[in-house]
Scaffold this active site. Structure first.
Site, PDB file in Angstrom:
ATOM      1  N   GLY A 173       0.837  -1.182   0.000  1.00  0.00           N
ATOM      2  CA  GLY A 173       0.000   0.000   0.000  1.00  0.00           C
ATOM      3  C   GLY A 173       0.878   1.240   0.000  1.00  0.00           C
ATOM      4  O   GLY A 173       2.100   1.163  -0.118  1.00  0.00           O
ATOM      5  N   ILE A 174       0.247   2.406   0.166  1.00  0.00           N
ATOM      6  CA  ILE A 174       1.006   3.655   0.171  1.00  0.00           C
ATOM      7  C   ILE A 174       1.176   4.137   1.605  1.00  0.00           C
ATOM      8  O   ILE A 174       0.391   3.819   2.487  1.00  0.00           O
ATOM      9  CB  ILE A 174       0.298   4.733  -0.680  1.00  0.00           C
ATOM     10  CG1 ILE A 174       1.207   5.940  -0.862  1.00  0.00           C
ATOM     11  CG2 ILE A 174      -1.036   5.131  -0.060  1.00  0.00           C
ATOM     12  CD1 ILE A 174       0.690   6.964  -1.831  1.00  0.00           C
ATOM     13  N   GLY A 175       2.224   4.905   1.844  1.00  0.00           N
ATOM     14  CA  GLY A 175       2.466   5.477   3.160  1.00  0.00           C
ATOM     15  C   GLY A 175       3.881   5.241   3.615  1.00  0.00           C
ATOM     16  O   GLY A 175       4.657   4.505   2.997  1.00  0.00           O
ATOM     17  N   MET A 178       4.920   3.654   6.233  1.00  0.00           N
ATOM     18  CA  MET A 178       5.190   2.318   6.763  1.00  0.00           C
ATOM     19  C   MET A 178       5.528   1.317   5.652  1.00  0.00           C
ATOM     20  O   MET A 178       6.555   0.632   5.721  1.00  0.00           O
ATOM     21  CB  MET A 178       4.013   1.846   7.604  1.00  0.00           C
ATOM     22  CG  MET A 178       4.323   0.686   8.531  1.00  0.00           C
ATOM     23  SD  MET A 178       2.967   0.374   9.679  1.00  0.00           S
ATOM     24  CE  MET A 178       3.172   1.717  10.850  1.00  0.00           C
ATOM     25  N   GLU A 224      -1.618  -3.380  -6.708  1.00  0.00           N
ATOM     26  CA  GLU A 224      -2.593  -2.405  -7.202  1.00  0.00           C
ATOM     27  C   GLU A 224      -1.888  -1.100  -7.556  1.00  0.00           C
ATOM     28  O   GLU A 224      -1.958  -0.615  -8.673  1.00  0.00           O
ATOM     29  CB  GLU A 224      -3.638  -2.167  -6.112  1.00  0.00           C
ATOM     30  CG  GLU A 224      -4.603  -1.024  -6.390  1.00  0.00           C
ATOM     31  CD  GLU A 224      -5.512  -0.791  -5.199  1.00  0.00           C
ATOM     32  OE1 GLU A 224      -6.302  -1.705  -4.879  1.00  0.00           O
ATOM     33  OE2 GLU A 224      -5.438   0.283  -4.571  1.00  0.00           O
ATOM     34  N   VAL A 232      -7.055   1.993   9.842  1.00  0.00           N
ATOM     35  CA  VAL A 232      -7.414   3.089  10.739  1.00  0.00           C
ATOM     36  C   VAL A 232      -7.591   2.541  12.150  1.00  0.00           C
ATOM     37  O   VAL A 232      -6.979   3.012  13.097  1.00  0.00           O
ATOM     38  CB  VAL A 232      -8.704   3.793  10.262  1.00  0.00           C
ATOM     39  CG1 VAL A 232      -9.130   4.867  11.265  1.00  0.00           C
ATOM     40  CG2 VAL A 232      -8.511   4.407   8.887  1.00  0.00           C
ATOM     41  N   GLY A 269      -8.152  -2.075  -2.901  1.00  0.00           N
ATOM     42  CA  GLY A 269      -8.015  -3.512  -3.125  1.00  0.00           C
ATOM     43  C   GLY A 269      -7.658  -4.296  -1.879  1.00  0.00           C
ATOM     44  O   GLY A 269      -7.282  -5.465  -1.979  1.00  0.00           O
ATOM     45  N   LYS A 310      -6.299  14.822  17.302  1.00  0.00           N
ATOM     46  CA  LYS A 310      -5.963  16.225  17.070  1.00  0.00           C
ATOM     47  C   LYS A 310      -6.883  17.177  17.838  1.00  0.00           C
ATOM     48  O   LYS A 310      -6.469  18.251  18.271  1.00  0.00           O
ATOM     49  CB  LYS A 310      -6.015  16.533  15.573  1.00  0.00           C
ATOM     50  CG  LYS A 310      -4.934  15.827  14.764  1.00  0.00           C
ATOM     51  CD  LYS A 310      -5.031  16.168  13.292  1.00  0.00           C
ATOM     52  CE  LYS A 310      -3.953  15.444  12.485  1.00  0.00           C
ATOM     53  NZ  LYS A 310      -4.064  15.730  11.035  1.00  0.00           N
TER      54      LYS A 310
END
Length: 448
Positions: free
Chosen positions: A220-222, A224, A245, A320, A343, A370
């Site tokens: 995935g993105i990020g 980590m 993906e 999350v 995905g 926050k």
């Protein structure tokens, strides 16, 4: 007539091109980094005279000009297949809405008429000698959208890299109604979430030892996943493959370090398979005209049956929140929408079914709220009311935080509760145990 002559005959200004859009039309606005630019600005200039125009797109990497039209909600809706922060903010402005999907089925929504299209507007690479415009790094479902569209408008950008693949990655001049030459802005740059934190590195140190030689990766993105990719690049792993993906910078780093060759893939051998890409200029340069990289429709990249045929498939994604039953919410916090299903469900299940496969849901154990300024646990007794379940408890595999990793496969409710609490932030463990007891998923003999 030559393709060049046909091109010249169809070439016009953005202002003229957007006149084809009418009130009530469905307009497909491309995908991710190939959202139109000059067409967007021209359409924004006349959107005030239209009503009920419905746009489709997703993963916006910059705020479109149409979003700044006065009284925007009176003139259009933005319907996102997968939300970025830009689209999430627009929800509160009253015109942006998420379209819940199983991303692997998206081309089929167009093909079967579930997603009608009047006009497609997309940024593309310059036409080649054979009359083809390449979709650049945003193939995904664009071929299916073009197949259903009444009118196709392409905006040529000299900076769009040519992303090879073999199918579903281009549209021909014969199919295009209007050609516009844009201002050639550079590709939007999408970072990996910043430099790796101590938490990212701790998670990476837990995941990388689980990856064998010859594994096939989905990231995935990020920050980590990028930390994991960087650690793989610096490891001695070999013969890795890619079937993902989204293509991200971490794959470029692994490729240049010699970790990836795709030699053990059962199909697309030697190819790095992906549905779309976004990242740094380094990534776009690597993809440009690179025959090793194979852009395909998302229905191919995310197909569970296809993924499950790849031995040692490794899926790495984020979350999350996770509850003690093993339900993963990756797209919302309560009713507040954050991103999309993407995905994740497909790759979690594909890896689950793969021989030797493993899926990892990775997240920090806690997050700072926050609004309140208080630390909150990402591992919760139950998900926040209204949260969407992205990965179900029945096909979950590995959960990883900076405090450890836990394989939920085959575990009963009390075993899951014990294991997940064991990798939660220590500050919240006693509270989680108390809640688990109330829910009757904690045994007296469980470890505290």
């Amino acid at each position: 007539m030559s393709y060049q002559e046909e091109y010249r005959q169809k070439l016009t200004t953005a202002g003229e091109a957007v006149k084809v859009v009418k009130s009530g039309d469905w307009v497909d606005f491309g995908w991710c980094v190939c959202t139109p630019d000059v067409l967007d600005k021209a359409l924004a200039a006349r959107l005030g005279e239209l009503t009920d125009v419905n746009f489709r797109g997703g993963i916006l990497t910059h705020r479109p000009a149409i979003f700044d039209v006065p009284n925007a909600a009176e003139h259009f809706t933005w319907n996102s297949w997968h939300m970025s922060g830009i689209e999430r903010k627009a929800v509160s402005e009253g015109f942006s809405f998420y379209a819940p999907i199983r991303y692997s089925e998206l081309p089929g929504y167009y093909e079967k008429g579930f997603a009608p299209v009047d006009v497609v507007m997309i940024q593309v690479a310059p036409m080649d000698a054979h009359g083809w415009f390449n979709f650049g790094p945003s193939g995904s479902h664009l071929r299916a959208a073009c197949d259903r569209a009444k009118t196709i408008i392409v905006e040529v950008n000299q900076n769009v890299p040519v992303c090879l693949g073999g199918f579903g990655n281009s549209v021909h001049i014969d199919e295009v109604a209007i050609v516009v030459e844009g201002e050639n802005p550079p590709m939007d740059l999408l970072g990996g979430g910043g430099a790796a934190s101590e938490v990212d590195l701790a998670v990476a140190n837990l995941v990388v030892p689980e990856i064998p030689d010859g594994a096939c990766l989905q990231l995935g993105i990020g920050s980590m996943p990028n930390a994991i990719g960087k650690m793989i690049a610096e490891s001695d792993l070999k013969d890795l493959g890619v079937h993902t993906e989204m293509y991200v910078d971490a794959f470029v780093d692994m490729s240049k370090a010699g970790r990836i060759n795709g030699s053990r893939k059962p199909f697309d051998r030697g190819r790095q398979t992906y549905a779309f890409a976004a990242g740094s200029q380094k990534l776009y340069d690597f993809l440009n005209n690179n025959p090793e990289c194979m852009m395909v429709p998302v229905s191919y990249a995310n197909d569970i049956a296809r993924v499950s045929q790849i031995d040692n498939f490794i899926s790495i994604n984020g979350a999350v929140d996770i509850d003690l039953f093993g339900q993963v919410s990756s797209e919302s916090s309560g009713v507040k929408h954050i991103s999309g299903a993407g995905g994740q469900q497909d790759f979690v299940m594909g890896a689950y079914l793969s021989k030797g496969g493993k899926s990892f849901i990775c997240c920090s154990s806690s997050v700072m709220d926050k609004k309140s300024g208080q630390l909150k646990s990402r591992i919760r007794p139950t998900l926040v009311e209204g949260s969407v379940v992205t990965a179900t408890r029945t096909n979950l595999h590995w959960i990883v935080t900076e405090y450890g990793k836990f394989n939920v496969k085959g575990k009963s409710a009390w075993e899951r509760a014990e294991g997940l609490i064991g990798i939660a932030h220590p500050q919240f463990r006693e509270e989680l145990i108390a809640e688990a007891e109330k829910m009757h998923i904690w045994r007296r003999s469980n470890k505290r």
